[in-house]
Motif scaffolding. Structure first.
Motif, PDB file in Angstrom:
ATOM      1  N   ALA A 144       0.829  -1.210   0.000  1.00  0.00           N
ATOM      2  CA  ALA A 144       0.000   0.000   0.000  1.00  0.00           C
ATOM      3  C   ALA A 144       0.860   1.256   0.000  1.00  0.00           C
ATOM      4  O   ALA A 144       0.556   2.234  -0.687  1.00  0.00           O
ATOM      5  CB  ALA A 144      -0.920  -0.003   1.225  1.00  0.00           C
ATOM      6  N   ALA A 145       1.968   1.218   0.757  1.00  0.00           N
ATOM      7  CA  ALA A 145       2.807   2.410   0.872  1.00  0.00           C
ATOM      8  C   ALA A 145       3.381   2.827  -0.478  1.00  0.00           C
ATOM      9  O   ALA A 145       3.342   4.017  -0.838  1.00  0.00           O
ATOM     10  CB  ALA A 145       3.938   2.152   1.866  1.00  0.00           C
ATOM     11  N   PHE A 146       3.883   1.874  -1.241  1.00  0.00           N
ATOM     12  CA  PHE A 146       4.456   2.230  -2.531  1.00  0.00           C
ATOM     13  C   PHE A 146       3.371   2.478  -3.576  1.00  0.00           C
ATOM     14  O   PHE A 146       3.607   3.194  -4.554  1.00  0.00           O
ATOM     15  CB  PHE A 146       5.440   1.165  -2.988  1.00  0.00           C
ATOM     16  CG  PHE A 146       6.725   1.177  -2.193  1.00  0.00           C
ATOM     17  CD1 PHE A 146       7.662   2.157  -2.418  1.00  0.00           C
ATOM     18  CD2 PHE A 146       6.958   0.232  -1.206  1.00  0.00           C
ATOM     19  CE1 PHE A 146       8.833   2.195  -1.678  1.00  0.00           C
ATOM     20  CE2 PHE A 146       8.125   0.259  -0.465  1.00  0.00           C
ATOM     21  CZ  PHE A 146       9.071   1.243  -0.695  1.00  0.00           C
ATOM     22  N   ALA A 199       0.872   9.448  -5.519  1.00  0.00           N
ATOM     23  CA  ALA A 199       1.248  10.809  -5.154  1.00  0.00           C
ATOM     24  C   ALA A 199       2.132  11.450  -6.223  1.00  0.00           C
ATOM     25  O   ALA A 199       1.949  12.625  -6.576  1.00  0.00           O
ATOM     26  CB  ALA A 199       1.960  10.813  -3.804  1.00  0.00           C
ATOM     27  N   LEU A 200       3.088  10.694  -6.739  1.00  0.00           N
ATOM     28  CA  LEU A 200       3.959  11.228  -7.791  1.00  0.00           C
ATOM     29  C   LEU A 200       3.159  11.582  -9.038  1.00  0.00           C
ATOM     30  O   LEU A 200       3.374  12.637  -9.660  1.00  0.00           O
ATOM     31  CB  LEU A 200       5.058  10.221  -8.129  1.00  0.00           C
ATOM     32  CG  LEU A 200       6.149  10.021  -7.071  1.00  0.00           C
ATOM     33  CD1 LEU A 200       7.084   8.888  -7.477  1.00  0.00           C
ATOM     34  CD2 LEU A 200       6.939  11.309  -6.863  1.00  0.00           C
ATOM     35  N   MET A 201       2.232  10.701  -9.403  1.00  0.00           N
ATOM     36  CA  MET A 201       1.428  10.982 -10.596  1.00  0.00           C
ATOM     37  C   MET A 201       0.465  12.151 -10.364  1.00  0.00           C
ATOM     38  O   MET A 201       0.149  12.893 -11.290  1.00  0.00           O
ATOM     39  CB  MET A 201       0.646   9.726 -11.009  1.00  0.00           C
ATOM     40  CG  MET A 201       1.543   8.586 -11.508  1.00  0.00           C
ATOM     41  SD  MET A 201       2.722   9.114 -12.771  1.00  0.00           S
ATOM     42  CE  MET A 201       1.643   9.785 -14.011  1.00  0.00           C
ATOM     43  N   GLU A 237       9.374   4.278 -10.210  1.00  0.00           N
ATOM     44  CA  GLU A 237       8.435   3.401  -9.518  1.00  0.00           C
ATOM     45  C   GLU A 237       8.479   1.975 -10.054  1.00  0.00           C
ATOM     46  O   GLU A 237       8.250   1.024  -9.308  1.00  0.00           O
ATOM     47  CB  GLU A 237       7.017   3.964  -9.644  1.00  0.00           C
ATOM     48  CG  GLU A 237       6.762   5.161  -8.762  1.00  0.00           C
ATOM     49  CD  GLU A 237       6.902   4.815  -7.284  1.00  0.00           C
ATOM     50  OE1 GLU A 237       6.237   3.885  -6.811  1.00  0.00           O
ATOM     51  OE2 GLU A 237       7.712   5.479  -6.620  1.00  0.00           O
ATOM     52  N   GLY A 238       8.771   1.813 -11.344  1.00  0.00           N
ATOM     53  CA  GLY A 238       8.931   0.464 -11.875  1.00  0.00           C
ATOM     54  C   GLY A 238      10.083  -0.259 -11.205  1.00  0.00           C
ATOM     55  O   GLY A 238       9.971  -1.430 -10.822  1.00  0.00           O
ATOM     56  N   ALA A 247       9.063  -0.809  -7.362  1.00  0.00           N
ATOM     57  CA  ALA A 247       8.059  -1.872  -7.213  1.00  0.00           C
ATOM     58  C   ALA A 247       8.664  -3.238  -7.516  1.00  0.00           C
ATOM     59  O   ALA A 247       8.358  -4.228  -6.828  1.00  0.00           O
ATOM     60  CB  ALA A 247       6.869  -1.598  -8.140  1.00  0.00           C
ATOM     61  N   GLY A 248       9.523  -3.318  -8.530  1.00  0.00           N
ATOM     62  CA  GLY A 248      10.164  -4.589  -8.858  1.00  0.00           C
ATOM     63  C   GLY A 248      11.037  -5.089  -7.729  1.00  0.00           C
ATOM     64  O   GLY A 248      11.010  -6.277  -7.379  1.00  0.00           O
ATOM     65  N   ILE A 249      11.810  -4.182  -7.117  1.00  0.00           N
ATOM     66  CA  ILE A 249      12.697  -4.582  -6.023  1.00  0.00           C
ATOM     67  C   ILE A 249      11.902  -4.964  -4.781  1.00  0.00           C
ATOM     68  O   ILE A 249      12.204  -5.970  -4.112  1.00  0.00           O
ATOM     69  CB  ILE A 249      13.686  -3.441  -5.706  1.00  0.00           C
ATOM     70  CG1 ILE A 249      14.654  -3.245  -6.871  1.00  0.00           C
ATOM     71  CG2 ILE A 249      14.452  -3.728  -4.424  1.00  0.00           C
ATOM     72  CD1 ILE A 249      15.569  -2.055  -6.717  1.00  0.00           C
TER      73      ILE A 249
END
Length: 446
Positions: free
Chosen positions: A339-341, A347-349, A384-385, A388-390
């Motif tokens: 949820a946090a990410f 927020a960034l978008m 973010e890609g 999120a992947g990490i």
């Protein structure tokens, strides 16, 4: 192949390769060409034609017969026997030595076409022979977690398009990436799914209606959803871990293992506590306490025996028991990062979209607004890609795989040296010098 077979390593047989003492070279040439046998050799095998002489010299000789022992996939044995018959040789199944773990060959490796999804497992450990191979299940869990953190229908669609281009675009430079297409496409599809739920399409552009919730407006329900998803994934890891403990050491071993049935029982107790609190039911809470007590006793017994017993063992078991409880709670809470990410991405978008609309005006200012929108999406997509992947990988390794696996396997290494001009045909094999020309071997069978 039945899907159930893909969940386990390929079945291995302990075999003895037996051949006439004067036919070592043609027999070993066939064995090398089959790539179906891992030989037990007293040296580290090389990859040159000299391996024929070295392996023949390492064979155990008893009168007119010579042989070597090793491991071979069960389904490749019939073809191997057929290839050895013209030379008067055979591959004889043996009883598996007690306490010896067979090597692991995973589905697809015998055809040199391992699935990309298995990279998630292979970079963590080699699957032990007795364990289930969770590669496909892990891939599904990964893309779901990635999608929840990278929930944007527009950016997810770009990933889907990229995956399809990698698969179908006839460009030679893409050949090395072909096997990644399904993984990338799946991650993109998961991002599209969550983006549709969030109403995100290259940000909060209002192109899509919100079907479930807006992350920035309703963060608490998103966190709860992340915890529920984490609980489901943890339950699955305990199920796989319990099955693996049974396969490794039987029901007794699984009953006391903290990554087996005892650990699953403790996790069930936490679920009952949550249910009892939500329902306001003292009966469910009492049942949860009882289940937790039984689970803790079983785990303590397993840790006590594992530590060797005695006062020192009791102290060690107590410390590890407390650590088990704390670790389980922290592992569950760790899934709130889904949820946090997801909130971070939204927020960034939101910032990108607000900046774009703030400078958008008819005339020449349309151009900087478009540049702001494009560059903002590119930067967010890349950042973010990667994040999120990490983070999805971290959750797989620390929260899930740590319960599925407790030991390291040993990869199957077929004896398949490059023999150059050596041929596997019977006619060519008959032209190869016989093993009688080799230095005499004085060893004998026991």
């Amino acid at each position: 192949m039945p899907w159930r077979e893909t969940l386990s390593p390929v079945r291995m047989d302990r075999i003895a390769l037996v051949w006439p003492a004067d036919a070592a070279r043609p027999v070993l040439t066939e064995v090398a060409a089959s790539a179906a046998v891992e030989l037990d050799l007293p040296y580290e095998p090389g990859n040159g034609p000299e391996e024929l002489d070295r392996a023949a010299d390492a064979a155990v000789v008893h009168g007119p017969v010579a042989g070597l022992v090793g491991w071979s996939p069960s389904r490749q044995l019939p073809e191997l026997r057929k290839a050895l018959e013209p030379h008067g040789a055979s591959a004889v199944p043996l009883r598996r030595p007690r306490g010896v773990q067979p090597p692991t060959q995973l589905t697809g490796e015998e055809r040199r076409r391992p699935r990309l999804s298995r990279l998630l497992v292979d970079t963590y450990t080699t699957v032990p022979y007795a364990d289930l191979d969770p590669a496909r299940i892990a891939a599904v869990a990964y893309v779901v977690m990635f999608g929840m953190m990278f929930g944007d229908a527009g950016q997810g669609a770009l990933l889907v398009i990229a995956g399809l281009l990698i698969r179908f675009l006839p460009a030679p430079w893409l050949d090395r990436y072909r096997k990644t297409w399904l993984f990338i496409t799946g991650a993109g599809a998961a991002a599209v799914f969550f983006g549709v739920l969030y109403g995100e399409f290259f940000g909060p552009t209002h192109v899509l209606p919100v079907l479930w919730l807006e992350p920035l407006e309703e963060p608490i329900p998103l966190i709860v959803a992340a915890l529920v998803l984490g609980a489901v994934l943890l339950a699955g890891s305990y199920a796989l871990g319990s099955i693996n403990r049974v396969r490794e050491g039987g029901w007794g071993y699984a009953l006391y293992a903290r990554s087996g049935l005892a650990g699953a029982l403790l996790f069930t107790a936490i679920g009952l506590v949550a249910w009892g609190l939500l329902a306001g039911s003292p009966v469910i809470l009492v049942a949860a306490g009882t289940v937790a007590l039984v689970a803790l006793v079983l785990i303590f017994i397993g840790l006590f025996v594992e530590s060797g017993g005695g006062p020192t063992g009791g102290l060690q078991a107590t410390v590890e028991l407390v650590d088990t409880v704390v670790q389980l709670a922290s592992n569950l809470v760790s899934f709130t990062r889904l949820a946090a990410f997801g909130l971070t991405h939204a927020a960034l978008m939101m910032v990108v979209w607000q900046a774009t609309t703030a400078i958008w005006e008819p005339g020449w200012r349309i151009i900087p607004a478009i540049l702001m929108f494009v560059l903002g999406n590119v930067l967010t997509f890349a950042l973010e890609g990667l994040v999120a992947g990490i983070q999805a990988l971290r959750l797989e390794y620390y929260e899930l795989f740590s319960r599925v696996f407790t030991e390291e396997g040993r990869r199957f290494r077929p004896w398949a040296p490059d023999l150059g001009a050596a041929s596997t045909s019977p006619a060519a094999a008959s032209a190869v010098p016989a093993a009688s020309a080799l230095p005499p071997v004085e060893r004998h069978l026991p």
